[in-house]
Design a protein around this motif. Structure first.
Motif, mmCIF file in Angstrom:
data_model
loop_
_atom_site.group_PDB
_atom_site.id
_atom_site.type_symbol
_atom_site.label_atom_id
_atom_site.label_comp_id
_atom_site.label_asym_id
_atom_site.label_seq_id
_atom_site.Cartn_x
_atom_site.Cartn_y
_atom_site.Cartn_z
ATOM 1 N N GLN A 237 0.826 -1.213 0.000
ATOM 2 C CA GLN A 237 0.000 0.000 0.000
ATOM 3 C C GLN A 237 0.858 1.260 0.000
ATOM 4 O O GLN A 237 0.566 2.235 -0.702
ATOM 5 N N ARG A 238 1.941 1.255 0.775
ATOM 6 C CA ARG A 238 2.802 2.441 0.842
ATOM 7 C C ARG A 238 3.554 2.671 -0.477
ATOM 8 O O ARG A 238 3.715 3.819 -0.913
ATOM 9 N N VAL A 239 4.009 1.578 -1.089
ATOM 10 C CA VAL A 239 4.748 1.714 -2.358
ATOM 11 C C VAL A 239 3.824 2.185 -3.476
ATOM 12 O O VAL A 239 4.164 3.081 -4.263
ATOM 13 N N LEU A 284 9.667 3.494 4.715
ATOM 14 C CA LEU A 284 9.954 2.061 4.758
ATOM 15 C C LEU A 284 11.461 1.845 4.660
ATOM 16 O O LEU A 284 12.134 2.485 3.846
ATOM 17 N N ARG A 285 11.966 0.949 5.490
ATOM 18 C CA ARG A 285 13.401 0.675 5.431
ATOM 19 C C ARG A 285 13.710 -0.188 4.216
ATOM 20 O O ARG A 285 13.012 -1.171 3.952
ATOM 21 N N VAL A 286 14.740 0.170 3.513
ATOM 22 C CA VAL A 286 15.155 -0.549 2.304
ATOM 23 C C VAL A 286 16.319 -1.465 2.642
ATOM 24 O O VAL A 286 17.318 -1.036 3.223
ATOM 25 N N VAL A 287 16.173 -2.744 2.300
ATOM 26 C CA VAL A 287 17.252 -3.706 2.523
ATOM 27 C C VAL A 287 18.293 -3.609 1.403
ATOM 28 O O VAL A 287 19.502 -3.652 1.639
ATOM 29 N N GLU A 288 17.781 -3.476 0.196
ATOM 30 C CA GLU A 288 18.688 -3.439 -0.965
ATOM 31 C C GLU A 288 18.066 -2.595 -2.077
ATOM 32 O O GLU A 288 16.848 -2.638 -2.297
ATOM 33 N N LYS A 289 18.909 -1.853 -2.767
ATOM 34 C CA LYS A 289 18.449 -1.044 -3.910
ATOM 35 C C LYS A 289 19.435 -1.233 -5.064
ATOM 36 O O LYS A 289 20.641 -1.106 -4.874
ATOM 37 N N ASP A 290 18.890 -1.547 -6.242
ATOM 38 C CA ASP A 290 19.744 -1.820 -7.401
ATOM 39 C C ASP A 290 19.207 -1.053 -8.615
ATOM 40 O O ASP A 290 18.009 -1.120 -8.912
ATOM 41 N N ILE A 291 20.091 -0.325 -9.290
ATOM 42 C CA ILE A 291 19.688 0.452 -10.473
ATOM 43 C C ILE A 291 20.487 -0.044 -11.679
ATOM 44 O O ILE A 291 21.723 -0.067 -11.653
ATOM 45 N N LYS A 292 19.753 -0.436 -12.711
ATOM 46 C CA LYS A 292 20.378 -0.865 -13.970
ATOM 47 C C LYS A 292 19.707 -0.103 -15.103
ATOM 48 O O LYS A 292 18.578 -0.428 -15.485
ATOM 49 N N GLY A 293 20.394 0.927 -15.578
ATOM 50 C CA GLY A 293 19.800 1.764 -16.618
ATOM 51 C C GLY A 293 18.606 2.499 -16.055
ATOM 52 O O GLY A 293 18.700 3.204 -15.043
ATOM 53 N N ILE A 302 10.327 -7.997 5.278
ATOM 54 C CA ILE A 302 8.975 -8.349 5.740
ATOM 55 C C ILE A 302 8.921 -8.427 7.268
ATOM 56 O O ILE A 302 7.932 -8.038 7.890
ATOM 57 N N LYS A 303 9.983 -8.885 7.889
ATOM 58 C CA LYS A 303 9.975 -9.144 9.330
ATOM 59 C C LYS A 303 10.357 -7.943 10.176
ATOM 60 O O LYS A 303 10.430 -8.034 11.383
ATOM 61 N N GLU A 304 10.617 -6.826 9.551
ATOM 62 C CA GLU A 304 10.995 -5.643 10.309
ATOM 63 C C GLU A 304 9.998 -4.527 10.079
ATOM 64 O O GLU A 304 9.466 -4.368 8.981
ATOM 65 N N ASP A 305 9.753 -3.753 11.125
ATOM 66 C CA ASP A 305 8.876 -2.592 10.982
ATOM 67 C C ASP A 305 9.626 -1.467 10.310
ATOM 68 O O ASP A 305 10.860 -1.409 10.331
ATOM 69 N N ALA A 306 8.846 -0.576 9.756
ATOM 70 C CA ALA A 306 9.454 0.572 9.098
ATOM 71 C C ALA A 306 10.152 1.450 10.110
ATOM 72 O O ALA A 306 9.717 1.593 11.242
#
Length: 307
Positions: A237-239, A284-293, A302-306
């Motif tokens: 919902q937040r995304v 929301l806490r981000v575990v990983e972010k990847d940018i390709k182009g 999922i197991k952690e609160d924001a």
């Protein structure tokens, strides 16, 4: 007129209607002393000094009777203690003719009187008292009271009859309440029995666990599943709350045990960077972010609160 004898834990005789009351030694203190005066009223002046130790926890009044030339019997009594006992028995002022002391009425007692299987009325060096003593004596106190002639040496005790009426009404109300509660208890037990039968039928029909331990374990299991699903729903919902411009898309959503992954495709680099900035606002806490182009992949735990 009937006479009753009141001990600490028992009443000898019936007190229906008007009666005379004889109190056992539990309700008074007794002493016999030689005082160099002629009259009881003169001896009464020293009564309080004879019961200094006993009077520490009592508000005493005194009855003094001349028993010899300069010999007097002193009886100290606490009216409040006597009234409390009479009220507990449900005896009102209207029922009492006179109140007597066993010490006076049985002063010449020579043979023990049977009170009950364990108690005997006896004289110990002139002191009339009830003692724990088995007796085969056939002279019963209850029978003696029926014909006993009492002296004029009495005391007056006034019971608050209004309080007595309240007490009596309270007893009646308590009786009614007891019946209501008993009826409710019986009904509740019947209903509880029916509920248990229904519970057992449902358990068998749906193959449910038979113990609370098993049931609690299942509840905890599904509670964890529900918590996880609620967390996933909240992330989605937040995304999705961050609107995409025309030509920009979410191309894939993947869920693992640990994370939920979103893959975005943007029409140009500027829109990608702007959307990353907007996504930060959802906290929301981000575990990983990847940018390709122009493709953005973001993983949320999922197991952690924001945070």
């Amino acid at each position: 007129m009937q006479t009753i004898f009141i001990t600490k834990n028992e009443v000898i005789g019936k007190y229906e209607g008007i009666c005379n009351v004889v109190l056992s030694d539990h309700y008074y203190w007794y002493k016999k002393k030689n005082i160099p005066v002629k009259l009881s009223i003169q001896a009464k002046r020293v009564a309080s000094s004879l019961f200094l130790e006993e009077s520490k926890n009592h508000n005493f009044e005194y009855k003094v009777i001349k028993s010899g030339k300069e010999e007097f019997v002193f009886i100290a009594y606490d009216k409040s203690q006597i009234i409390k006992k009479l009220e507990s028995l449900g005896i009102s002022s209207e029922q009492i003719n006179k109140i007597h002391f066993a010490q006076i009425e049985f002063a010449k007692l020579k043979q023990d009187l049977f009170v009950n299987e364990n108690k005997t009325l006896t004289s110990i060096e002139g002191f009339i008292t009830t003692v724990t003593k088995e007796s085969s004596n056939q002279r019963h106190l209850a029978n003696i009271l029926k014909t006993k002639k009492l002296s004029s040496k009495t005391i007056n005790v006034k019971i608050d009859d209004k309080k007595y009426l309240v007490f009596k009404k309270s007893i009646i109300a308590l009786g009614i309440l007891s019946v209501v509660l008993l009826t409710h208890l019986i009904t509740s037990r019947v209903l509880l029995g029916n509920l248990k039968e229904q519970q057992n039928e449902i358990r068998i029909k749906y193959n449910l666990p038979s113990t609370n331990f098993e049931l609690d374990s299942i509840i905890r299991k599904y509670q964890k599943i529900e918590d996880k699903q609620m967390r996933i729903r909240d992330i989605i919902q937040r995304v999705l709350a961050v609107s995409l411009k025309e030509g920009d898309y979410i191309t894939r959503i993947l869920q693992s045990d640990e994370t939920i992954d979103f893959e975005f495709n943007f029409s140009d680099d500027a829109r990608l960077k702007k959307h990353i900035k907007l996504l930060k606002d959802n906290k929301l806490r981000v575990v990983e972010k990847d940018i390709k182009g122009n493709t953005l992949i973001i993983k949320y735990p999922i197991k952690e609160d924001a945070k």
